[in-house]
Each structure stands twice: as C-alpha cells, then as structure tokens.
Scaffold this motif. Sequence first.
Motif, PDB file in Angstrom:
ATOM      1  N   CYS A  57       0.836  -1.211   0.000  1.00 38.71           N
ATOM      2  CA  CYS A  57       0.000   0.000   0.000  1.00 38.71           C
ATOM      3  C   CYS A  57       0.869   1.258   0.000  1.00 38.71           C
ATOM      4  CB  CYS A  57      -0.923  -0.002   1.216  1.00 38.71           C
ATOM      5  SG  CYS A  57      -2.025  -1.420   1.264  1.00 38.71           S
ATOM      6  N   HIS A  88       1.491  -2.904   7.297  1.00 36.82           N
ATOM      7  CA  HIS A  88       0.503  -3.362   6.314  1.00 36.82           C
ATOM      8  C   HIS A  88      -0.435  -4.347   6.992  1.00 36.82           C
ATOM      9  CE1 HIS A  88      -1.280  -5.692   3.017  1.00 36.82           C
ATOM     10  NE2 HIS A  88      -1.082  -4.621   2.277  1.00 36.82           N
ATOM     11  N   CYS A 125      -1.883   2.848   4.321  1.00 41.05           N
ATOM     12  CA  CYS A 125      -2.559   1.652   4.814  1.00 41.05           C
ATOM     13  C   CYS A 125      -3.202   1.932   6.176  1.00 41.05           C
ATOM     14  CB  CYS A 125      -1.556   0.502   4.891  1.00 41.05           C
ATOM     15  SG  CYS A 125      -2.361  -1.117   5.002  1.00 41.05           S
ATOM     16  N   ASP A 126      -4.228   1.142   6.492  1.00 36.50           N
ATOM     17  CA  ASP A 126      -5.184   1.464   7.563  1.00 36.50           C
ATOM     18  C   ASP A 126      -4.632   2.137   8.817  1.00 36.50           C
ATOM     19  OD1 ASP A 126      -6.690   0.010   5.796  1.00 36.50           O
ATOM     20  OD2 ASP A 126      -7.570  -1.305   7.303  1.00 36.50           O
ATOM     21  N   CYS A 198      -6.474  -0.038  -0.295  1.00 42.35           N
ATOM     22  CA  CYS A 198      -7.720  -0.682  -0.726  1.00 42.35           C
ATOM     23  C   CYS A 198      -8.670   0.362  -1.310  1.00 42.35           C
ATOM     24  CB  CYS A 198      -8.374  -1.403   0.444  1.00 42.35           C
ATOM     25  SG  CYS A 198      -7.423  -2.840   0.968  1.00 42.35           S
ATOM     26  N   ALA A 204      -8.606   2.644   5.175  1.00 47.86           N
ATOM     27  CA  ALA A 204      -7.623   3.563   4.592  1.00 47.86           C
ATOM     28  C   ALA A 204      -8.324   4.722   3.888  1.00 47.86           C
ATOM     29  CB  ALA A 204      -6.709   2.811   3.627  1.00 47.86           C
TER      30      ALA A 204
END
Length: 577
Positions: A57, A88, A125-126, A198, A204
């Motif tokens: 990501c 990640h 990423c999240d 995503c 994210a």
Amino acid sequence: MHGNRPTGLSAGLTNYGDPQFSLFLRKAFIKAMGYSDEALDKPIVGIVNTYSGYNACHRNVPEIIEAVKRGVMLSGGLPIDFPVISIHESFAHPTSMFLRNLMAIDAEEMIRAQPMDAVVLIGGCDKTVPALLMAAASAGKPAILTVTGAMSTGRHNGERLGACTDCRRLWGAYRAGELGDAEIAEINGNLAPTSGTCMVMGTASTMALAAEALGMMLPGGGAIPAVHADRLRHAEKTGARAVALGTEQLTPDKIMTPAAFDNALRVIQAIGGSTNALVHMAAIAGRMGLALNLDDFDALGQETPVLVDLKPSGQHYMEDLFHAGGLAPVLKQLQDDLDLECLTVSGRTLGEELGEARFWKDQDVIKTRDNPIYPKGSIRVLRGNLAPRGAIIKQSAASPTLMEHTGRAVIFETLADLDRRLDADDLDVAATDVLVLRNAGPKGAPGMPEAGYFPIPKKLARQGVRDMVRLSDARMSGTAFGTIVLHTCPESAAGGPLALLENGDQVRLSVAEGRIDMLVDADELARRQRNLRIPNIAADRGFLKLYLQTVLQADEGCDFDFLRPNDLCTVGGKSSI
Ligand code: FES
C-alpha cells in the motif's frame, strides 16, 4: 532562530552540556550527507518515510517523497526524510492494531527528537494515518498529511474487482463451492493490481477522507488515486506548504479542534465510513485531550445520510469518487451542518476552501442529500446489557432483514475455537442463530483483530445462507459487509457482559432502537456475574507486556493510557466545547 525559538538545525540539540558544541557536532555529521552551509541554513521539513518492502500500500512512497522534496525546495526549505515503522494489514502478526500505537510512539518521538520546523506525514494503509496523526498531535510540531492514495480496480471476466470487499465476497463464493481452485487463484492475481490502498470505502479510504475533513491534509488529497499524476502534484504542494507551516507555527492543536473532529465524524457517517474509523478518531482526539462521545456520534448519524456510493455500502470504487470530484462535493452537501470556520493546514478555513471547490461531476457516485444511498449515517451505536459502554454496527452494509432480529446464541470462545469448530459438520447452528465470538477484543486477542466478520458456517453457506447476525468484541475490516455487531465494550476478557452470555441464550438486536441485549433475567445475570472469573492476561516482557498493561478499551480508541492527557473534554457532534 525565530524570535527566541531555535529553528532549523539549531532546534532540539543533543545534550552534551555545551549547546554550541552540540550544533558544531551536528553540522559536522550532517555535512557527511553532502549538504552545503547554504542548504543547512534553510528551514527544515522532516518527511516521515513509511516505505517498507512489506507494505504494498506504500509502494509509491519513494516517488511521493521525491515530489514532497521538490515542493519543499521550491519554497526555500531543506527536506530531510527519515524512516518510521510501516504497517501493512496482512503483514502484521497478531494484528496491525497491536502495532498501531508502537508506530505512533516511534513517529512521535522521532518527530520530537530530530530537528525539523515542520513535518510531512505520509500515510496510507489502515493504521498508518491514525498512528501518524496521533504522533503529530502529541509531538506538537507543525504537521501536514498526504497519503499514498487508493489502488485502481482490477478485472475478472469483465467484472471490476477491488480489495478487499470483493476478496471477501469471492472467498465466500469459493467456500460455498461456487468457484473452483483455478478461478479463485486467477481472481487472487487481480484484486490488488496497483500500488496504493484498498480502493473501496475501507479504513484507509475513510481515514484519508476524514483527515482531509479534519483539516490535516490539503484539499482534494483524500481521493486521488495512487497512480494518478495528481497524487504527485498534491505531494509537491504539500511539501511547499510545509515550509510555510513551520514559519507560521501552525501546530496541530490549531487544526484538530473539537469542531474539526465534529466535521470529520459527520463526514465518516456520510461517506459510508469504516467502523474502525471510530476507534482511530477516538485515539487521535484523545491525544488532543478530547473524549469522543459515542451517543453524540450516533445522534449525528441519525441526521446525516450516506451520500457516497462506494463498496461495501454501495457499488463504486475510490477512483470513481475521485472522478466525481473527491470529497469537496460531499462537503458541499453537508456544509449547512459543518463548522466552516475551522482552520485547515492550507492556512485557510474549510469554508474558504469550499468556496473554491469544484462541483461534483457524477451524481451516480456522490448523491444529493434528498436522494442518498442510505437515509442515515453508516454507523449506528448500540447500547444494551451486552454493551454498556457501547457497540457498533455498520448499518449501511448490513442486511435489512436482519436489523431487527432475535436468535439463539452460538458461542465461540476464542479465535482458535472459531477456527476449530465453525465448519464442523456437527456444529449445532441454524441460519436464524446469532454467532458470537468473544475474547477477541483489545486485550483478549490481543490486538482487537478484524475477526468480527467471520465466515458463515460452511454447511449453512452451502445452503445459500449469505448473512447472519454476528456479535463480537473484535473489529472488522472497513471493506467487509454483513449484519455484524462489533467493538462490544467492555470486552469479554476485561469482564464485559459478553463473558456472561451462554450458548442457547436469546440475543436481541434492534438497530432501530440502537440496542443489543441478551434476554436473560436479572437474577440469572447476577448469578453469572458472581461466578465470573476474569482471566489474568499478562506477558513477561517486551512490547506485549506494555500493551497488555496499558491498552484502553475500544470506546477510548485502544490507545495506551499513558499516551494521552488525564482530563478529557467531550467531542462527538452535539456537545462540543
Ligand atoms: Fe493496506 Fe487495505 S491492506 S489499505
């Protein structure tokens, strides 16, 4: 120096007992990097480098850094990048959430320790955007965020595919026997076809857009795809602006105000945002001394419809949101309910930025308030005897037929128990039951994994059952869908009432009433409470020990107790100070 405040290389000197020697030594060493005296006299902009070979990501972070550096130098600053932990989702054991606070500590301390007049944060990423904003809030230096951007969609047999809503949907079809081994392998190669995050409204995407609404990112940055040239232009602009941020001393406390959090929370409801965002916003707000009030957030959701038609609540992807105009048209739809006086990192107010924003181009993706894709906000807060401190459900991604449901509890004690028994042919389960997973919260798992979206038992999946009420103290991926109650608080491992539930008890979910209850009489519950043994979850050493000793519950953002101020004021939509 800026007034009495040391700037550039002179700031935050290493302690040798002789400040002038400290600066002399610092200059000697940094000259080994090839900098001239002229370069070293410029204001310094630190750039948080979140590249990692494990983090796809963040594959484009090197080119984003290059663009940020260009912007910094065009504005007369000296850019210096430095590494921090990069997380990640699929490469973090036991879970990325276990490591979010570690990343926040790393970033905070390195921002504080090293000389920089401002810092550019590169999230994606999240867990990275929340960790970096938590760090920036605590470090207190002028900070500005940009993100890696969302992936582009893949294709399979003419169908658009996106991580990870379609990962879950098609894996469910594979488990049900509708797809063969060869086809699922082919699909596997097309779910994540480019760099970036995503591309559905997962965590994210939600956090990128929430950060833009919060004012910590230059306008438009939340929705630009990872591979689009605008992504690099946004990075260049971010670098250029960072130099001015340092001069102006526009610190995060001037941006991340209670009103700015209210704006961001409303946006999360309107975009069909991830449930995880609530945990992260509570953690970021906590760093600013603000407590997120779940009931106020719920009330805000009652009056804010979902306007963005992205998976998993809708049908489109982030690149479609970008081409429809990004966040600005959404903000325009919400503007009567937003505080437009909030200052953003641009140095202008949200209202001033919106005045210049583009109108939307595609009402198929961004709806109007009188024609929303869902009449209320994406997230409903639930209370009840199973969740005295709250639980949540993503109502916009739930099955309408299950939102008012009473069923028999089928309990899995742990993730290992779930793994062992879920697909057993002799599992006593029916489609009307409520599947329960406990000991999957912040402490119990540990790390509050995204296990709340667990599969339908195989024998029911093969009969065509696609959704059941599921209940846990875990989280779920923002890309997941279904009638799934999450974040029950306090968690079972901390003695929360989920621990009192027994197989066969009736569980009642009412999204309309905002309730999640076990239909067990009070005397029986009192008896179970007396007999309850709360496990002593501890570790001998290391980060796990620190984590287990200090992690807070979901309603407090799962931050560590020592990382936020003791006295918090309330924020959440109605009761802002
Ligand atoms: Fe990184 Fe989804 S795995 S954003």
